[in-house]
Design a protein around this motif. Structure first.
Motif, PDB file in Angstrom:
ATOM      1  N   PRO A 162       0.825  -1.215   0.000  1.00 14.80           N
ATOM      2  CA  PRO A 162       0.000   0.000   0.000  1.00 14.80           C
ATOM      3  C   PRO A 162       0.857   1.263   0.000  1.00 14.80           C
ATOM      4  N   LEU A 163       1.974   1.239   0.730  1.00 16.01           N
ATOM      5  CA  LEU A 163       2.843   2.418   0.735  1.00 16.01           C
ATOM      6  C   LEU A 163       3.389   2.686  -0.663  1.00 16.01           C
ATOM      7  N   ILE A 165       2.084   1.817  -3.572  1.00 17.99           N
ATOM      8  CA  ILE A 165       1.008   2.314  -4.440  1.00 17.99           C
ATOM      9  C   ILE A 165       0.780   3.798  -4.140  1.00 17.99           C
ATOM     10  N   ALA A 166       0.759   4.117  -2.845  1.00 17.62           N
ATOM     11  CA  ALA A 166       0.537   5.516  -2.458  1.00 17.62           C
ATOM     12  C   ALA A 166       1.670   6.406  -2.963  1.00 17.62           C
ATOM     13  N   ARG A 168       3.488   5.989  -5.642  1.00 12.79           N
ATOM     14  CA  ARG A 168       3.321   6.222  -7.082  1.00 12.79           C
ATOM     15  C   ARG A 168       2.153   7.165  -7.357  1.00 12.79           C
ATOM     16  N   ALA A 169       1.101   7.029  -6.550  1.00 10.45           N
ATOM     17  CA  ALA A 169      -0.046   7.921  -6.734  1.00 10.45           C
ATOM     18  C   ALA A 169       0.351   9.365  -6.412  1.00 10.45           C
ATOM     19  N   SER A 171       3.210  10.658  -6.621  1.00 12.22           N
ATOM     20  CA  SER A 171       4.110  11.186  -7.651  1.00 12.22           C
ATOM     21  C   SER A 171       3.306  11.601  -8.885  1.00 12.22           C
ATOM     22  N   ALA A 177      -4.444  12.267  -4.730  1.00 15.92           N
ATOM     23  CA  ALA A 177      -4.123  11.211  -3.761  1.00 15.92           C
ATOM     24  C   ALA A 177      -4.677  11.585  -2.393  1.00 15.92           C
ATOM     25  N   VAL A 182      -5.192   9.395   1.133  1.00 18.62           N
ATOM     26  CA  VAL A 182      -3.772   9.102   1.318  1.00 18.62           C
ATOM     27  C   VAL A 182      -3.132  10.242   2.119  1.00 18.62           C
ATOM     28  N   PRO A 183      -2.497   9.944   3.247  1.00 21.63           N
ATOM     29  CA  PRO A 183      -1.838  10.985   4.031  1.00 21.63           C
ATOM     30  C   PRO A 183      -0.538  11.400   3.338  1.00 21.63           C
ATOM     31  N   ARG A 186       2.796  12.044   5.170  1.00 22.66           N
ATOM     32  CA  ARG A 186       3.438  10.843   5.715  1.00 22.66           C
ATOM     33  C   ARG A 186       4.083  10.030   4.607  1.00 22.66           C
ATOM     34  N   VAL A 187       3.447   9.995   3.437  1.00 22.15           N
ATOM     35  CA  VAL A 187       4.020   9.235   2.322  1.00 22.15           C
ATOM     36  C   VAL A 187       5.327   9.890   1.864  1.00 22.15           C
TER      37      VAL A 187
ATOM     38  N   HIS B  76      -6.837  14.394   3.567  1.00 21.59           N
ATOM     39  CA  HIS B  76      -6.994  12.954   3.808  1.00 21.59           C
ATOM     40  C   HIS B  76      -7.868  12.684   5.029  1.00 21.59           C
ATOM     41  N   PHE B  93      -5.099   7.758 -11.746  1.00 20.08           N
ATOM     42  CA  PHE B  93      -3.644   7.619 -11.754  1.00 20.08           C
ATOM     43  C   PHE B  93      -3.276   6.704 -12.909  1.00 20.08           C
ATOM     44  N   LEU B 104      -5.905   1.969  -3.565  1.00 20.81           N
ATOM     45  CA  LEU B 104      -5.398   3.223  -3.018  1.00 20.81           C
ATOM     46  C   LEU B 104      -6.432   3.889  -2.134  1.00 20.81           C
TER      47      LEU B 104
END
Lengths: 291, 239
Positions: A162-163, A165-166, A168-169, A171, A177, A182-183, A186-187, B76, B93, B104
């Motif tokens: 999950p991290l 994927i997050a 890449r999202a 970016s 995101a 998605v925080p 934190r990512v 979020h 995405f 996601l």
């Protein structure tokens, strides 16, 4: 032939270090489109933590590795939160200047603490095996295997968790995101931590292979790793790895064929030529325009 | 929460960015179970209103969700409260697969059971997504991308959807299909706040609507009332 294999091994060893550092540049660029010019100095801090652990605390290899990786990961997150995050909406140039400033700060902070070059004693007994004229040291084997292992772990994290994927999202589109829960901060911090940990591992492996360290050691190595990331296609993880090995191979090939002072000059000329033909690097692609 | 109580309440909202005041003090509310349409010309402040609600833009005024002030919450956190915002252009995405896009948005889901429920529900609504799970989402057609955007928004079990121009760039046939899906989703208990250029279409399906004109509210009423209002017909329906 033996000689060629020998030199390829040396290139693999050096390339592993470049690749690990290049990953830190490329990951941060991926999520923030920002070049973290302090990253070469993160690598230097990894080398000094290795000195601290081996020479002062007399710890063996594995704890030393953990100290270097965790220490630089923490440093990277601290720099991100305190210096880069406040400037995230500022002009791009401000972030670049801040990154350069952080780098110079780290160099001179280290210089203040440790004004003379330091020699690092071996972290484990370095055995050299000789077979058919080929000399392979255990340090070389450890460097290459550990680097490849770390890169495989990174690939797994980015592709499957999950991290990842997050990351890449974020970016691709940070705002969207965040709308999906998605925080983002934190990512981004996690990205710095991972890049920092890889840079710390690189600093340690480099320091064990070339055991005299000084506060400016991260400057040239950092530039080279940055260039590796650009050659591979900045933002692309496979590109950073490949770029590191390509740069090391070119450097060693030049050093073998020509006087050693030609090394960086010829190597960088070749890279400039490569970029003329592939301006986005080997794996890089121009980003499609968003609607 | 009792029926009819405001799920989302916006009071005196003003939004400025880049030196332009995009929203100049509007108030509106969305009640549980409604479809509310925001219509009006391009640049009238509809998108800025949505972006303020979901925490992407700073604002003055008050925005409450289930009675709680949202000011200061990062996007979020607002998403985790059950407000899912599908941005203009869908925000797919393209570098992720369909499956990854869906996973996601399960990020705020604490339990695996909640995630599985979300997945099941999304596949029931959009069976076509199930066939395309492993595909890079950049290769989906426009209609499929809109389904993915909606499915993704529903994954987390959101109770309030903010939709920005869901009909944009779709053929009339697909627009119809998407609208039917929205009605379905609404019947399942999801409240919808919809921004649309296509005022006719939006007001037809909406319980209530608000008409925006350069940062201010010009009119509000039920969908039917607005459709019949001569000023609306003249300005936005070309009649």
């Amino acid at each position: 032939m033996t000689y060629l294999i020998q030199q390829s091994l040396n290139a693999l060893q050096l390339g592993s270090v470049y690749a690990l550092i290049a990953l830190g540049y490329t990951m941060v660029y991926g999520v923030l489109t920002m070049i973290n010019f302090a990253h070469g100095d993160f690598f230097m801090v990894g080398a000094f933590l290795c000195f601290l652990s081996v020479a002062r605390l007399h710890l063996p290899f594995v704890p030393t590795l953990l100290i270097s990786m965790a220490g630089v990961a923490l440093l990277a997150v601290a720099v991100e939160v305190s210096a880069y995050r406040p400037l995230r909406k500022a002009p791009r140039v401000s972030a670049i200047i801040t990154a350069l400033g952080v780098g110079i700060f780290l160099e001179h902070f280290t210089l203040a603490l440790s004004p003379y070059p330091l020699h690092i004693p071996p972290a484990f007994e370095n055995v050299t095996w000789n077979a058919g004229g080929l000399a392979v040291s255990s340090l070389q084997v450890v460097t290459v295997l550990l680097s490849v292992g770390l890169m495989a772990a990174l690939q797994f994290v980015v592709a499957r968790t999950p991290l990842g994927i997050a990351m890449r999202a974020v970016s691709w589109d940070r705002d969207t995101a965040s709308l999906l829960g998605v925080p983002v901060n934190r990512v981004i911090s996690a990205t710095f931590a991972i890049g920092g940990a890889l840079g710390g591992a690189a600093g340690m492996l480099y320091a064990l292979s070339y055991p005299v360290i000084d506060p400016y050691m991260g400057v040239l190595v950092g530039w080279k790793a940055f260039i590796s990331a650009v050659v591979g296609g900045i933002g692309d993880i496979r590109g950073a790895m490949l770029g590191g090995y390509i740069l090391a191979a070119v450097e060693i090939a030049v050093a073998v064929a020509l006087p050693s002072t030609y090394r960086d000059f010829v190597a960088f000329s070749l890279l400039i030529v490569l970029l003329i033909f592939r301006p986005y690097g080997i794996f890089g692609r121009p980003r499609p325009q968003k609607l | 929460m009792s029926a009819g109580q405001a799920l989302l309440e916006v009071r005196d909202l003003a939004v400025s960015y880049g030196g332009i005041q995009a929203v100049k003090g509007i108030s509106l509310e969305v009640r549980q179970g409604e479809i509310v349409a925001l219509v009006g010309a391009n640049g009238a402040g509809k998108t800025s209103t949505l972006r303020a609600i979901s925490g992407l833009l700073p604002y003055s005024g008050e925005i409450r969700h289930e009675g709680t002030l949202l000011r200061g919450l990062p996007p979020h956190r607002i998403a985790a409260r059950g407000i899912a915002h599908v941005p203009e252009g869908r925000g797919i995405f393209a570098n992720l697969t369909v499956d990854e896009n869906l996973k996601l948005s399960a990020w705020p889901c604490r339990s695996r059971a909640a995630r599985d429920r979300g997945t099941e529900r999304v596949f029931a609504l959009f069976p076509r997504l199930k066939e395309r799970l492993g595909q890079p989402s950049g290769t989906l057609s426009g209609g499929e991308q809109q389904m993915l955007a909606l499915g993704r928004a529903l994954m987390s079990g959101a109770g309030l959807l903010l939709l920005d121009e869901p009909s944009m760039g779709l053929s009339p046939l697909l627009v119809k299909e998407i609208l039917a899906m929205l009605t379905d989703i609404n019947r399942q208990g999801v409240t919808i706040l919809l921004v649309e250029q296509n005022a006719n279409m939006a007001l037809r399906m909406a319980s209530r609507g608000y008409v925006f004109g350069s940062g201010q509210l010009e009119l509000s009423g039920t969908g039917q009332e607005l459709l019949g209002d001569p000023r609306v017909r003249k300005a936005y329906l070309g009649a």
